[in-house]
Design a protein around this motif. Structure first.
Motif, PDB file in Angstrom:
ATOM      1  N   GLU A 217       0.850  -1.187   0.000  1.00 53.74           N
ATOM      2  CA  GLU A 217       0.000   0.000   0.000  1.00 53.74           C
ATOM      3  C   GLU A 217       0.886   1.236   0.000  1.00 53.74           C
ATOM      4  O   GLU A 217       1.831   1.333   0.789  1.00 53.74           O
ATOM      5  CB  GLU A 217      -0.925   0.010   1.217  1.00 53.74           C
TER       6      GLU A 217
ATOM      7  N   ALA B  25       0.746   5.573  -0.097  1.00 52.73           N
ATOM      8  CA  ALA B  25      -0.034   6.805   0.020  1.00 52.73           C
ATOM      9  C   ALA B  25       0.870   7.978  -0.341  1.00 52.73           C
ATOM     10  O   ALA B  25       1.974   8.114   0.198  1.00 52.73           O
ATOM     11  CB  ALA B  25      -0.575   6.967   1.433  1.00 52.73           C
TER      12      ALA B  25
ATOM     13  N   GLY C 139       0.739   7.026 -11.020  1.00 48.42           N
ATOM     14  CA  GLY C 139      -0.362   7.694 -10.340  1.00 48.42           C
ATOM     15  C   GLY C 139      -0.310   9.198 -10.514  1.00 48.42           C
ATOM     16  O   GLY C 139      -1.344   9.863 -10.677  1.00 48.42           O
TER      17      GLY C 139
ATOM     18  N   ARG D  58      -1.553  -1.022  -4.149  1.00 47.55           N
ATOM     19  CA  ARG D  58      -2.758  -0.238  -3.869  1.00 47.55           C
ATOM     20  C   ARG D  58      -2.314   1.186  -3.571  1.00 47.55           C
ATOM     21  O   ARG D  58      -1.677   1.452  -2.544  1.00 47.55           O
ATOM     22  CB  ARG D  58      -3.525  -0.816  -2.680  1.00 47.55           C
TER      23      ARG D  58
ATOM     24  N   ARG E  77      -2.976   5.378  -3.169  1.00 52.07           N
ATOM     25  CA  ARG E  77      -3.839   6.529  -2.915  1.00 52.07           C
ATOM     26  C   ARG E  77      -2.974   7.772  -3.076  1.00 52.07           C
ATOM     27  O   ARG E  77      -1.949   7.900  -2.416  1.00 52.07           O
ATOM     28  CB  ARG E  77      -4.427   6.482  -1.504  1.00 52.07           C
TER      29      ARG E  77
ATOM     30  N   ARG F  76      -2.951  12.127  -3.660  1.00 55.36           N
ATOM     31  CA  ARG F  76      -3.633  13.427  -3.678  1.00 55.36           C
ATOM     32  C   ARG F  76      -2.592  14.499  -4.004  1.00 55.36           C
ATOM     33  O   ARG F  76      -1.590  14.633  -3.315  1.00 55.36           O
ATOM     34  CB  ARG F  76      -4.275  13.709  -2.309  1.00 55.36           C
TER      35      ARG F  76
ATOM     36  N   VAL G 130      -8.832  12.437  -3.937  1.00 60.63           N
ATOM     37  CA  VAL G 130      -7.859  11.351  -3.859  1.00 60.63           C
ATOM     38  C   VAL G 130      -8.019  10.451  -5.071  1.00 60.63           C
ATOM     39  O   VAL G 130      -9.133  10.050  -5.422  1.00 60.63           O
ATOM     40  CB  VAL G 130      -8.044  10.540  -2.566  1.00 60.63           C
TER      41      VAL G 130
ATOM     42  N   GLU H  65      -7.360   6.811  -6.532  1.00 68.94           N
ATOM     43  CA  GLU H  65      -7.102   5.456  -6.053  1.00 68.94           C
ATOM     44  C   GLU H  65      -6.770   4.559  -7.222  1.00 68.94           C
ATOM     45  O   GLU H  65      -7.348   4.681  -8.306  1.00 68.94           O
ATOM     46  CB  GLU H  65      -8.310   4.919  -5.282  1.00 68.94           C
ATOM     47  N   SER H  66      -5.838   3.647  -7.018  1.00 69.13           N
ATOM     48  CA  SER H  66      -5.358   2.832  -8.125  1.00 69.13           C
ATOM     49  C   SER H  66      -6.455   1.973  -8.731  1.00 69.13           C
ATOM     50  O   SER H  66      -6.431   1.685  -9.922  1.00 69.13           O
ATOM     51  CB  SER H  66      -4.188   1.950  -7.664  1.00 69.13           C
ATOM     52  N   GLN H  67      -7.454   1.578  -7.946  1.00 68.89           N
ATOM     53  CA  GLN H  67      -8.550   0.787  -8.506  1.00 68.89           C
ATOM     54  C   GLN H  67      -9.310   1.569  -9.563  1.00 68.89           C
ATOM     55  O   GLN H  67      -9.732   1.036 -10.591  1.00 68.89           O
ATOM     56  CB  GLN H  67      -9.526   0.340  -7.405  1.00 68.89           C
ATOM     57  N   GLU H  68      -9.465   2.883  -9.314  1.00 68.39           N
ATOM     58  CA  GLU H  68     -10.149   3.720 -10.291  1.00 68.39           C
ATOM     59  C   GLU H  68      -9.329   3.825 -11.572  1.00 68.39           C
ATOM     60  O   GLU H  68      -9.864   3.833 -12.676  1.00 68.39           O
ATOM     61  CB  GLU H  68     -10.378   5.111  -9.707  1.00 68.39           C
TER      62      GLU H  68
END
Length: 647
Positions: free
Chosen positions: A460, A462, A557, A622, A624, A626, A633, A635-638
């Protein structure tokens, strides 16, 4: 001839033959053998060197621009400062102000001090600071008033330095020794105690001015005078307006050199310790695991005191390792079961116990931890072992222990090898993160392939605007990260804080965790935004997390977030630095194209990404992210649900 005398003779011969500049890289090894008198002599020779000659012979020499000013004559500091920096492989490019010129030097933006563009400004407060303005006769109350006026003046001068010195420069103040010839002018013991109390409050206020983020450091001279260094020389004070003794200036220079090294991020990470005669009293191979002693006799108690020093360093992030010529099984038994030895095998991130070369053992420890030998401090009571490591482990610091364990702590702490501007939470958890790394490596060894290992990690990440409590850690990364550092630029806490607070500039902190633990802040992105897009000025990622796809996830990202923010492009560059050649292809691998960089010269490469044909964030991470507090934010899933054509 002793090694000390031979080293002193070698330095003199290099000077006499005009070879000092050409031999500058050899000096740290030679100067490491000298005592205080030898360093004093060498400093006077080195101060005559032209730094330009050294840089002409060795362009990669790390030079430090330092300006020296003070309340009285400060020229005597330069030879001591020159040799102390040379001991650590640094070259002084110095400037010294006139006697008593510190107010003018610091207050006037057009002063020669600021024209020198120092990265360190040493404002030396000598023992007559405050006293030169105290009326005669005086009472403690008069001293208190002048001390407060001096503190307020220094606060104003610190503000002027922040405004006029180069970005990232540090102003160095110091506490002021209280001389007996002033305290004992008070014949009343009560008044003498009052004077002592108010003077300590004055020095405490000076120490509270220390603020790495504001570019202010304060050297505490009390430990130096407590160790027997005389603060003043009345004759030099009367006849030369030089109110600091030569011994105090030499000790001050040593501390200032440690500070310069720490501010540059040149801090050692791992303390490699011998066992017999270093951490415990006795010879394991002869006395057995139950026979060596760590605390139960007066002599063994001295080893116990050294062990507590080691534990204290470890509690602040210094990695501990053992390199011992012993069989591994008795070492393990001694560390695991000895009744008066609280340290155990679990307190060391690496233990090398065999009969091979200590130099090879140090190299093995460094390689296993993923650090360079230059990040290691080696402590051993054997001259032979110290010399073998010094000769074959490039850059490793060697601590000169001897047969007197009561002095082990003094020897270990003498050079501030582990000093940092501020200890962070990431520092305190460093040993545990290395143990997590070792667990990951064992897990990887058992995985059927690397991709399945990465998927199983549960990584994960961030990425968010840096918060104030993260600035010190980000500064550490900027100063100390070499391998994954796109431009090699080094930023101090004050510069990072200003960038984080700017309306168009940004600093993003990268935090990572996985199933084995929280790695904390492992990277940062620096840059600004304008009408042409997002400009990534630099990106640094700690080497300890490389290879997990974290750096790829962060840049992927960032590109997706730039699209969401409506930006037309993302700009970046790579510039060659000490060890970043491997990341030259990082931006092109993510779809950037090389472009000309306006106003830039040299071997750097500029890049631009038009934000078309974006890669997805690696599926095993995963993420996140910003960009700013006012933006949503990502998110990698999006991101995974999008396709390049739909962005």
């Amino acid at each position: 001839m002793s090694g000390r005398a031979e080293a002193q003779q070698d330095v003199r011969a290099l000077y006499d033959t005009g070879s000092l500049a050409g031999a500058y890289p050899r000096l740290p090894a030679l100067l490491a053998r000298l005592d205080d008198d030898g360093l004093d002599s060498a400093g006077r020779l080195l101060a005559r060197l032209d730094p330009a000659d050294v840089l002409a012979a060795h362009p990669d020499t790390s030079a430090v621009r330092i300006a020296v000013t003070g309340r009285s004559t400060t020229a005597g500091l330069l030879p001591a400062l020159t040799v102390q920096l040379a001991r650590h492989g640094l070259l002084l490019i110095g400037h010294t102000g006139g006697s008593g010129s510190y107010v003018r030097d610091l207050a006037d933006p057009a002063s020669e001090l600021y024209a020198h563009r120092p990265e360190l400004t040493l404002c030396v407060l000598d023992p007559l600071t405050v006293w030169d303005r105290v009326p005669s006769p005086w009472q403690p109350y008069d001293v208190a008033l002048e001390a407060e006026r001096q503190r307020l003046l220094l606060a104003e001068l610190a503000g002027a330095h922040a405004a006029h010195a180069p970005a990232g420069a540090t102003l160095v103040l110091n506490t002021v020794p209280l001389l007996r010839r002033f305290t004992h002018q008070q014949t009343g013991l009560l008044q003498r105690a009052e004077l002592g109390a108010l003077w300590r409050e004055f020095n405490a206020d000076l120490l509270r001015m220390a603020d790495p983020a504001a570019g202010i450091a304060v050297l505490d001279l009390e430990p130096l005078t407590a160790a027997g260094v005389r603060a003043d020389d009345p004759r030099l004070g009367a006849y030369a307006d030089a109110h600091c003794s030569a011994a105090l200036l030499a000790s001050y220079a040593r501390e200032a050199a440690h500070l310069a090294r720490a501010l540059r991020g040149d801090t050692k990470k791992c303390l490699v310790l011998d066992l017999d005669g270093t951490l415990w009293d006795g010879i394991l191979a002869e006395d057995g695991p139950e026979g060596v002693r760590g605390a139960t006799s007066l002599r063994a108690g001295a080893f116990g005191a050294f062990r507590r020093t080691v534990e204290q360093l470890a509690s602040q992030g210094v990695l501990l390792a053992v390199c011992s010529k012993n069989d591994p099984e008795p070492v393990a038994r001694a560390l695991a079961a000895h009744p008066d030895w609280p340290l155990s095998a679990g307190d060391f991130v690496s233990i090398v116990a065999d009969w091979g070369s200590k130099a090879e053992g140090v190299a093995q420890i460094a390689a296993g931890l993923g650090i360079a030998p230059s990040a290691v401090v080696f402590a051993d009571d054997s001259l032979f072992e110290r010399e073998s490591v010094r000769a074959t482990a490039p850059g490793a610091a060697v601590v000169e222990l001897d047969a007197e364990p009561a002095l082990h702590s003094e020897h270990l702490l003498a050079d501030g090898w582990f000093d940092v501007p501020s200890v962070t939470e990431e520092d305190r958890g460093r040993a545990e993160r290395y143990r997590e790394r070792q667990r990951r490596e064992r897990r990887q060894a058992g995985a059927k392939d690397y991709d399945s290992f990465l998927r199983d990690l549960g990584i994960e990440v961030a990425v968010a605007p840096a918060e104030s409590h993260q600035i010190a850690r980000i500064a550490q990364l900027s100063l100390r990260t070499n391998r994954f550092n796109l431009t090699g630029e080094r930023l101090g806490a004050a510069q990072i804080e200003r960038m984080a607070a700017g309306p168009d500039t940004f600093v993003l902190a990268v935090r990572a965790a996985d199933r084995y633990g929280d790695d904390g802040i492992v990277g940062a992105l620096f840059g600004h935004r304008d009408a042409t897009g997002l400009h990534l000025a630099n990106m640094v990622i700690s080497c300890r997390v490389l290879g997990r796809g974290i750096e790829d996830a962060v840049l992927d990202g960032l590109l997706h977030a730039a699209v969401d923010a409506g930006l037309p492009a993302v700009h970046a560059e790579w510039r060659p630095a000490a060890a970043n050649a491997a990341v030259r292809g990082f931006c092109p691998a993510h779809g950037f194209r090389a472009v000309a960089v306006a106003g830039k010269e040299g071997d750097g490469v500029g890049y631009r990404h038009t934000l078309a044909d974006l890669r997805p964030v690696p599926a095993h991470v995963r993420l996140r992210l910003r960009l700013s507090p006012t933006e949503p934010v990502l998110e990698s899933q999006e991101v995974e649900e999008c396709t390049p054509s739909s962005i």
